[in-house]
Enzyme design. Structure first.
Site, mmCIF file in Angstrom:
data_model
loop_
_atom_site.group_PDB
_atom_site.id
_atom_site.type_symbol
_atom_site.label_atom_id
_atom_site.label_comp_id
_atom_site.label_asym_id
_atom_site.label_seq_id
_atom_site.Cartn_x
_atom_site.Cartn_y
_atom_site.Cartn_z
ATOM 1 N N TYR A 129 4.535 -5.265 5.422
ATOM 2 C CA TYR A 129 3.179 -5.091 5.947
ATOM 3 C C TYR A 129 2.301 -4.417 4.896
ATOM 4 C CZ TYR A 129 4.813 -0.307 6.970
ATOM 5 O OH TYR A 129 5.339 0.964 6.872
ATOM 6 N N PRO A 130 1.011 -4.776 4.847
ATOM 7 C CA PRO A 130 0.059 -4.083 3.979
ATOM 8 C C PRO A 130 -0.606 -2.946 4.734
ATOM 9 C CG PRO A 130 -0.979 -6.029 4.859
ATOM 10 C CD PRO A 130 0.413 -5.987 5.449
ATOM 11 N N GLN B 162 13.324 1.113 1.309
ATOM 12 C CA GLN B 162 11.875 0.952 1.282
ATOM 13 C C GLN B 162 11.378 0.796 -0.143
ATOM 14 O OE1 GLN B 162 8.806 3.365 3.753
ATOM 15 N NE2 GLN B 162 9.028 4.516 1.866
#
Length: 249
Positions: A145-146, A185
């Site tokens: 996701y941005p 991440q």
């Protein structure tokens, strides 16, 4: 003017989301599909060789839902290399059976919010280099996701002092670190490169961990006050065999 966070920057990143033109694919004859798949597999093998030589990394995933059918995530040393990969794939027979769903251009980064003082050049630190030029995990699932930091009235991230931002990012980071071993991440910066300011790509063998991590972070001040989020893309790992299975009609 408030102090800007300095970053260490690594490999450039391209998330290339594609949808499959199923009517066209099913209308093709067996020979046409075989040629297209041979070209696709040649690219996958080439990207694997680049990864083995430590000159970049690629991960390939299906996308669940209607936003796209699959994504290529590429990391390379230069923006030119990413452009070459994209153009080369667009010229393949297989690409003729796909449409461009979405793309995201960014660069792997580490900020100085959480960095302590240290001697020497951080770019000579093997641990830092491994984070800036990572081999992408081949976990079972991906979530991308941005996001932006807000610039609204009293909730303007960029008007906060470095001390306040560093304190909040430390708290924010503690949540992420509590998922070590469950979620990997990779943060990529995109200020000046794409429509959002950062891209977040998560990898895990348990897709439920994405929900748990992101929901928990919603209660942290960095997200609750200052976070703005784009569309979420989630999917499952693809390798050569599973890609062939996906395209079987």
């Amino acid at each position: 003017m408030n102090e800007a966070a300095m970053t260490l920057d690594g490999w450039y990143s391209l998330h290339d989301f594609r949808s499959i033109n199923w009517p066209a694919w099913k209308a093709a004859d067996d020979e046409q599909r075989a040629v297209a798949l041979d070209e696709l597999l040649a690219f996958l093998q080439e990207w694997n060789q680049v990864e083995e030589s430590k000159q970049g990394s690629t991960a390939v995933y299906t996308i669940v839902g209607q936003k796209a059918d699959f994504v290529f995530m590429h990391l390379r040393e230069t923006l030119e290399e990413l452009n070459e990969i994209e153009n080369a794939f667009n010229k393949t027979t297989f690409a003729q059976y796909t449409t461009k769903a979405y793309s995201y251009v960014s660069i792997v980064e580490l900020s100085n919010y959480l960095a302590g003082s240290s001697d020497g050049d951080p770019m000579e630190n093997p641990h830092v280099i491994a984070r800036l030029k990572p081999t992408l995990p081949k976990s079972k699932h991906i979530c991308f996701y941005p996001m932006n930091k807000k610039r609204d009235l009293n909730d303007n991230w960029y008007m906060l002092s470095m001390e306040d931002r560093r304190a909040m990012m430390y708290s924010h980071g503690k949540i992420g670190r509590s998922y070590a071993g469950k979620v990997k991440q990779i943060i990529t910066g995109s200020v000046g490169l794409d429509d959002w300011e950062w891209g977040v790509t998560l990898f895990s063998d348990d897709a439920l961990q994405f929900k748990k991590l992101i929901y928990e972070m919603r209660f942290d001040e960095v997200s609750a006050r200052f976070g703005e989020f784009g569309s979420f893309y989630v999917g499952n790992l693809l390798n050569q065999d599973s890609f062939i299975k996906l395209m079987k009609v």
